[in-house]
Design an enzyme around this catalytic site. Structure first.
Site, PDB file in Angstrom:
ATOM      1  CE  LYS A  52      -3.789  -2.495   2.154  1.00 21.25           C
ATOM      2  NZ  LYS A  52      -4.505  -2.878   3.366  1.00 21.25           N
ATOM      3  CD  GLN A  96      -3.345  -4.511   6.557  1.00 16.16           C
ATOM      4  OE1 GLN A  96      -3.262  -3.567   5.780  1.00 16.16           O
ATOM      5  NE2 GLN A  96      -4.029  -5.614   6.265  1.00 16.16           N
ATOM      6  CG  ASP A 119      -9.172  -0.125   4.678  1.00 15.64           C
ATOM      7  OD1 ASP A 119      -8.951  -0.450   3.493  1.00 15.64           O
ATOM      8  OD2 ASP A 119      -8.445  -0.454   5.629  1.00 15.64           O
TER       9      ASP A 119
END
Ligand code: NAD
Length: 291
Positions: A52, A96, A119
């Site tokens: 990412k 995460q 997200d």
């Protein structure tokens, strides 16, 4: 069979994003800034976060990585989330998953400002998505929608079977595929660990989205001729012949299925890169919104 090459498609979309960021830079506009929070040493999480961050660099975004040890307390992590929520320099951020067992993932998710939730996991964004309103869409399902669109895979009126009901993949996937849009307009069945006679469902499917986390579980006998397989699974399978001691396998038996289906995503190089690109698209959107 057509290979749905997520890696190549993600690269093409990254080029488009890069052009847009170059134009913003030339106009002396604000460069998008994504922050990622990584807790502990989970090897798969480290790889995902590294991808990412490096993808941000590739397209010219700014990125920050905040690493903390496994021993972090919940209140320490919540303090980081609050700081990122309030940081005017950060357009969007991700925490995460999975988090260490002593941390309540829901509490962390609920603390994230929906305006920075690139997200797309917070209740506001999930709710807005479900109502068909403008929202940050969850990265993996949205990446799959972009892939279906760019590869011209028709979903309208099709039978889609989604395997797995997680909040981050399976459940939002059913919402996006069944809503009145393109791609969308599919008749969607959601199967999970308590589904009886899974095969009776998968054999009806024109499109199968597998997000189960069991290596190569979807086999040729479960799938009808010409179906499309979107394999979300990323599983580490022991393999002594590899230097690293394992290989990556999807939830679908690629070798067994490739002569029977019309299109399929490989693992790796299918859905994974599309997830990252979707996150970048959300970050650019967040940055534009903040002006
Ligand atoms: P999860 O691991 O949270 O849950 C698994 C789901 O599978 C559950 O909903 C369960 O009901 C269902 N399931 C279990 N056994 C089943 C069975 N026999 N038949 C039908 N359903 C069954 O789900 P997740 O977080 O969506 O992860 C699924 C897989 O996708 C994992 O391999 C994960 O690593 C991978 N993943 C990949 C990406 C990507 O970007 N490619 C993103 C997220 C997750």
């Amino acid at each position: 069979m057509q290979v749905l090459d997520g890696k190549a498609l993600a690269q093409a979309i990254k080029e488009e994003l890069k052009e847009e960021v170059d134009a913003i830079r030339q106009a002396a506009g604000k460069i998008p800034h994504l922050a990622a929070v990584l807790i502990g040493e989970n090897p798969a999480s480290q790889v995902y976060v590294r991808n990412k961050v490096s993808s941000c660099e590739e397209v010219g975004f700014r990125s920050s990585l905040i690493r903390r040890p496994e021993s972090i307390t919940q209140s320490e992590l919540l303090a980081i989330v609050t700081e990122l929520n309030e940081d005017p320099d950060v357009d969007g951020f991700i925490v995460q998953l999975p988090l260490p067992k002593h941390i309540d993932e829901d509490a962390v998710n609920l603390a994230i400002d929906p305006r920075k939730d690139v997200d797309g996991f917070t209740p506001v964004n999930i709710g807005r998505m479900t109502l068909g309103l403008d929202a940050y869409l969850p990265a993996t399902p949205n990446g799959i929608m972009v892939m279906l669109e760019r590869y011209g895979i028709e979903t309208s009126g099709k039978e889609v079977v989604v395997l797995g009901r997680s909040n981050i993949v399976g459940t939002p996937m059913t919402v996006l595929l069944s809503r009145k849009s393109s791609p969308g307009n599919a008749t969607v069945t959601l199967c999970h660990s308590r589904t009886r006679d899974l095969k009776s469902h998968t054999l009806r499917a024109d499109i199968i989205v597998a997000a189960i986390g069991i290596p190569e579980m979807v086999t040729a006998d479960m799938v009808k001729e010409g179906a499309v397989i979107i394999d979300v699974g990323i599983n580490r399978v022991d393999d002594a012949s590899r230097n690293r001691g394992y290989r990556l396998a999807g939830d679908a038996d690629y070798a067994g299925l490739k002569h029977k289906v019309s299109a399929m995503t490989p693992v790796p190089g299918g859905v994974g890169p599309m997830t990252v690109v979707s996150l970048l698209m959300n970050t650019l959107q967040a940055s534009k919104r903040r002006g």
